[in-house]
Design a protein around this motif. Structure first.
Motif, PDB file in Angstrom:
ATOM      1  N   UNK A  16       0.853  -1.183   0.000  1.00 31.76           N
ATOM      2  CA  UNK A  16       0.000   0.000   0.000  1.00 31.76           C
ATOM      3  C   UNK A  16       0.889   1.234   0.000  1.00 31.76           C
ATOM      4  N   UNK A  17       0.419   2.267  -0.697  1.00 35.50           N
ATOM      5  CA  UNK A  17       1.186   3.500  -0.768  1.00 35.50           C
ATOM      6  C   UNK A  17       0.924   4.305   0.501  1.00 35.50           C
ATOM      7  N   UNK A  18       1.999   4.693   1.172  1.00 38.00           N
ATOM      8  CA  UNK A  18       1.858   5.471   2.397  1.00 38.00           C
ATOM      9  C   UNK A  18       2.292   6.923   2.205  1.00 38.00           C
ATOM     10  N   UNK A  19       3.001   7.190   1.098  1.00 40.24           N
ATOM     11  CA  UNK A  19       3.423   8.565   0.844  1.00 40.24           C
ATOM     12  C   UNK A  19       3.651   8.744  -0.651  1.00 40.24           C
ATOM     13  N   UNK A  20       3.220   9.887  -1.154  1.00 39.98           N
ATOM     14  CA  UNK A  20       3.492  10.271  -2.526  1.00 39.98           C
ATOM     15  C   UNK A  20       3.869  11.745  -2.510  1.00 39.98           C
ATOM     16  N   UNK A  21       4.994  12.064  -3.142  1.00 40.70           N
ATOM     17  CA  UNK A  21       5.477  13.441  -3.137  1.00 40.70           C
ATOM     18  C   UNK A  21       5.861  13.845  -4.553  1.00 40.70           C
ATOM     19  N   UNK A  22       5.366  14.977  -4.980  1.00 43.03           N
ATOM     20  CA  UNK A  22       5.723  15.535  -6.279  1.00 43.03           C
ATOM     21  C   UNK A  22       6.424  16.859  -6.057  1.00 43.03           C
ATOM     22  N   UNK A  23       7.703  16.906  -6.403  1.00 43.17           N
ATOM     23  CA  UNK A  23       8.458  18.161  -6.337  1.00 43.17           C
ATOM     24  C   UNK A  23       8.652  18.645  -7.774  1.00 43.17           C
ATOM     25  N   UNK A  24       9.476  19.655  -7.960  1.00 41.93           N
ATOM     26  CA  UNK A  24       9.671  20.231  -9.293  1.00 41.93           C
ATOM     27  C   UNK A  24       9.967  19.179 -10.354  1.00 41.93           C
ATOM     28  N   UNK A  25      11.065  18.501 -10.235  1.00 41.58           N
ATOM     29  CA  UNK A  25      11.462  17.499 -11.229  1.00 41.58           C
ATOM     30  C   UNK A  25      11.660  16.124 -10.605  1.00 41.58           C
ATOM     31  N   UNK A  26      10.886  15.820  -9.581  1.00 42.58           N
ATOM     32  CA  UNK A  26      11.069  14.555  -8.891  1.00 42.58           C
ATOM     33  C   UNK A  26       9.746  14.076  -8.312  1.00 42.58           C
ATOM     34  N   UNK A  27       9.533  12.780  -8.424  1.00 43.72           N
ATOM     35  CA  UNK A  27       8.353  12.166  -7.817  1.00 43.72           C
ATOM     36  C   UNK A  27       8.829  10.969  -6.991  1.00 43.72           C
ATOM     37  N   UNK A  28       8.411  10.945  -5.740  1.00 48.28           N
ATOM     38  CA  UNK A  28       8.791   9.864  -4.835  1.00 48.28           C
ATOM     39  C   UNK A  28       7.521   9.241  -4.279  1.00 48.28           C
ATOM     40  N   UNK A  29       7.501   7.928  -4.261  1.00 52.50           N
ATOM     41  CA  UNK A  29       6.401   7.199  -3.636  1.00 52.50           C
ATOM     42  C   UNK A  29       7.013   6.221  -2.645  1.00 52.50           C
ATOM     43  N   UNK A  30       6.304   5.983  -1.554  1.00 57.79           N
ATOM     44  CA  UNK A  30       6.743   4.966  -0.596  1.00 57.79           C
ATOM     45  C   UNK A  30       5.629   3.953  -0.487  1.00 57.79           C
ATOM     46  N   UNK A  31       5.955   2.714  -0.802  1.00 58.11           N
ATOM     47  CA  UNK A  31       5.004   1.610  -0.714  1.00 58.11           C
ATOM     48  C   UNK A  31       5.516   0.627   0.324  1.00 58.11           C
ATOM     49  N   UNK A  32       4.614   0.099   1.146  1.00 61.67           N
ATOM     50  CA  UNK A  32       5.007  -0.836   2.194  1.00 61.67           C
ATOM     51  C   UNK A  32       4.008  -1.985   2.284  1.00 61.67           C
ATOM     52  N   UNK A  33       4.485  -3.085   2.829  1.00 64.94           N
ATOM     53  CA  UNK A  33       3.606  -4.180   3.239  1.00 64.94           C
ATOM     54  C   UNK A  33       3.320  -3.943   4.714  1.00 64.94           C
ATOM     55  N   UNK A  34       2.094  -4.070   5.115  1.00 60.37           N
ATOM     56  CA  UNK A  34       1.743  -3.950   6.535  1.00 60.37           C
ATOM     57  C   UNK A  34       1.326  -5.331   7.030  1.00 60.37           C
TER      58      UNK A  34
END
Length: 149
Positions: free
Chosen positions: A92-110
């Motif tokens: 499941x995705x716990x964080x999604x971040x969109x900056x100027x030229x970067x996209x970061x997602x954090x996915x984890x198993x719980x």
């Protein structure tokens, strides 16, 4: 006849859409075999050594980092597309971040209140895939955050 044609069309679209999705394992398997991708693994032995010298790893047993700076721009674009299509029933995705030229997602198993095997697809100017293997308890996260202040 129209009903049957419509049913076949919908079924085809659904099958294609589900195939187009990337699972976490498929993502790492595909890009680990790509020419020009740099792969660094901090294995269990090295992580154990790091803990012995007093560094708190917070339950992380292994770290895999795939860097894409030296590969063909088409592969970077492919990673970006794959990261957008990343859907895994175990994560499941716990964080999604969109900056100027970067996209970061954090996915984890719980599992049982523990975070397992976080995955971080990073796209943009310096794309990377990061996977942390291990069990991370909420108390580990709190402890690490307190030590960083």
């Amino acid at each position: 006849m129209k009903k049957m044609l419509m049913t076949v069309s919908v079924w085809t679209i659904l099958c294609t859409a589900s195939y187009a999705r990337y699972s976490v394992n498929r993502l790492f398997r595909e890009f680990s075999e790509t020419k020009g991708v740099e792969h660094v693994r901090l294995g269990k032995w090295l992580m154990g050594f790091v803990r012995c010298v007093g560094v708190d790893t917070g339950g992380v047993k292994q770290v895999d980092v795939f860097g894409f700076s030296g590969c063909d721009p088409a592969w970077k674009s492919r990673l970006e597309n794959a990261a957008c299509l990343l859907k895994d029933k175990d994560y499941e995705m716990v964080l999604s971040s969109n900056a100027e030229n970067e996209r970061v997602r954090i996915l984890v198993k719980m599992t049982g209140g523990e975070i397992r095997d976080p995955v971080l697809p990073v796209t943009g100017d310096d794309p990377a895939l990061i996977r942390l293997a291990g069990k991370i308890r909420p108390s580990d996260v709190e402890r690490l955050l307190k030590t960083r202040k």
